[in-house]
Design a protein around this motif. Structure first.
Motif, short mmCIF file in Angstrom:
data_model
loop_
_atom_site.label_atom_id
_atom_site.label_comp_id
_atom_site.label_asym_id
_atom_site.label_seq_id
_atom_site.Cartn_x
_atom_site.Cartn_y
_atom_site.Cartn_z
N THR A 134 -5.81 2.54 25.17
CA THR A 134 -6.79 2.81 24.11
C THR A 134 -7.12 4.30 24.06
O THR A 134 -6.94 5.03 25.03
N ASP A 160 -20.08 8.05 6.26
CA ASP A 160 -20.90 7.43 7.30
C ASP A 160 -20.62 8.00 8.69
O ASP A 160 -21.28 7.65 9.65
N THR A 161 -19.64 8.90 8.79
CA THR A 161 -19.25 9.47 10.07
C THR A 161 -18.88 10.93 9.86
O THR A 161 -18.26 11.28 8.85
N GLU A 211 -13.04 3.54 14.75
CA GLU A 211 -12.45 2.30 14.24
C GLU A 211 -13.26 1.67 13.11
O GLU A 211 -12.72 1.19 12.12
N ASP A 212 -14.59 1.68 13.24
CA ASP A 212 -15.43 1.01 12.24
C ASP A 212 -15.93 1.96 11.15
O ASP A 212 -16.70 1.54 10.28
N ALA A 213 -15.49 3.21 11.18
CA ALA A 213 -15.90 4.16 10.15
C ALA A 213 -15.24 3.78 8.82
O ALA A 213 -14.08 3.40 8.77
N ARG A 214 -16.00 3.92 7.75
CA ARG A 214 -15.45 3.69 6.41
C ARG A 214 -15.05 5.01 5.76
O ARG A 214 -13.99 5.12 5.17
N GLU A 218 -11.30 4.66 19.05
CA GLU A 218 -12.19 3.49 19.15
C GLU A 218 -13.53 3.79 18.48
O GLU A 218 -14.09 2.93 17.79
N ARG A 219 -14.03 5.02 18.65
CA ARG A 219 -15.29 5.39 18.01
C ARG A 219 -15.14 5.43 16.48
O ARG A 219 -16.09 5.19 15.74
N ARG A 250 -23.79 7.02 10.70
CA ARG A 250 -23.36 6.00 11.66
C ARG A 250 -22.89 6.60 12.98
O ARG A 250 -23.20 6.11 14.07
N ASP A 251 -22.12 7.69 12.92
CA ASP A 251 -21.59 8.30 14.14
C ASP A 251 -21.30 9.77 13.90
O ASP A 251 -21.01 10.19 12.77
N LYS A 257 -8.68 4.82 6.11
CA LYS A 257 -10.02 5.36 5.97
C LYS A 257 -10.10 6.30 4.76
O LYS A 257 -9.12 6.93 4.37
#
Length: 317
Positions: free
Chosen positions: A5, A125-126, A13-16, A10-11, A164-165, A44
């Protein structure tokens, strides 16, 4: 987490929608290009921004808010220095419309407002703040800080964003030596962030990677069109990626100096932005600054009040 990984990805991964923003001005946004291309391949939405050294009053771009301008491949600007416009023009030559959002060279208060305005427009969002070099990790009490004004202003501005991040990525280990950065102190900062859980590892940029080939093409395209001010950092990183080592020069701007092109230059070093911001000893004294001159004076005042600075250390290997 295991060996298969990447903590950085991984950080993400959920970013849009990821904003990749150059922290220190100049060509810093270019250091984010390999990440830009990979994230696009992952599906993305990715946007590019840069704290700009370009004289934006001479750029015929679209002003979105005070201190925030959108440029594209058709935007006219200064002949001798306009990396953001030339980067967008390179994308256009490939049949892509990729604007670059330019932040004016200003203090933390207006810079944060410009980030907020861009967030309102794009809906990212990131944020990944990118440093060409590693001096953004200097916390303030080291013998040399490099060129901290732009980096730390960007760090303070993004630290205040609600998204978000927020991450920081550095590229170009060793290039800050001629700005007085002690890389033993950089490694100490990495160790401290690792202890706090804020270090997200390294990722190698390798010659066979498609993202790296596109990055190299973009750097070559823009540097060829800016012969008076090609990027020392970007050309050094490209030289390292190509496997050169030692005192190798790609621009007359470095003639008369001794370079250390090395494999560590081509590594992405990734960090949690909040953890990095909390380590900076003088971040708070910059938060109400309006101009970059004010930033410089606050940093100078902070340094003058230090009872001592940590002396230079050679890496003992």
């Amino acid at each position: 987490m295991d060996l298969s990984t990447s903590p950085l990805f991984e950080r993400l991964e959920d970013a849009r929608h990821v904003l990749i923003a150059g922290a220190g001005g100049g060509f810093d946004v270019f250091s984010g290009l390999p990440l830009y291309f990979r994230l696009r391949e992952l599906g993305k939405t990715v946007s590019l921004a840069n704290l700009s050294f370009t004289r934006l009053e001479r750029v015929e771009g679209r002003t979105l808010a005070p201190g925030l301008m959108e440029v594209d491949g058709n935007t006219s600007g200064p002949v001798h220095y306009f990396p953001e416009g030339l980067l967008s023009a390179w994308f256009q030559s490939r049949g892509e419309h990729v604007p670059v959002y330019c932040f004016a060279h200003q203090g933390v208060v207006p810079l944060r407002a410009a980030y907020e305005a861009l967030k309102e427009k794009l809906g990212f969002d990131t944020v990944v703040l990118v440093d060409g070099g590693t001096d953004i990790l200097m916390r303030g009490d080291e013998v040399g800080l490099g060129t901290p004004e732009e980096d730390i202003s960007s760090l303070a501005a993004v630290d205040g964003l609600e998204v978000r991040d927020k991450l920081v990525v550095c590229l170009g280990f060793g290039v800050d030596f001629h700005h007085g950065v002690c890389h033993a102190h950089f490694l100490e900062s990495v160790a401290a962030l690792s202890k706090q859980g804020g270090y997200l590892g390294v990722t190698a940029l390798l010659e066979p990677m498609r993202e790296v080939a596109l990055y190299k093409e973009a750097v070559a395209h823009v540097c060829e069109r800016m012969p008076r001010a090609p990027s020392i950092v970007s050309l050094s990183v490209v030289t390292a990626i190509e496997g050169e080592y030692g005192n190798v020069h790609r621009t007359v701007r470095t003639e008369g100096s001794k370079l250390w092109i090395n494999p560590l230059m081509s590594l992405y070093w990734a960090f949690d932005l909040t953890a990095l911001a909390r380590r900076c000893l003088y971040l708070d004294v910059l938060k109400d600054t309006q101009t970059m001159l004010e930033v410089s004076r606050r940093i100078e005042d902070f340094r003058n009040r230090l009872p001592t600075v940590r002396p230079w250390k050679d890496i003992p290997v």
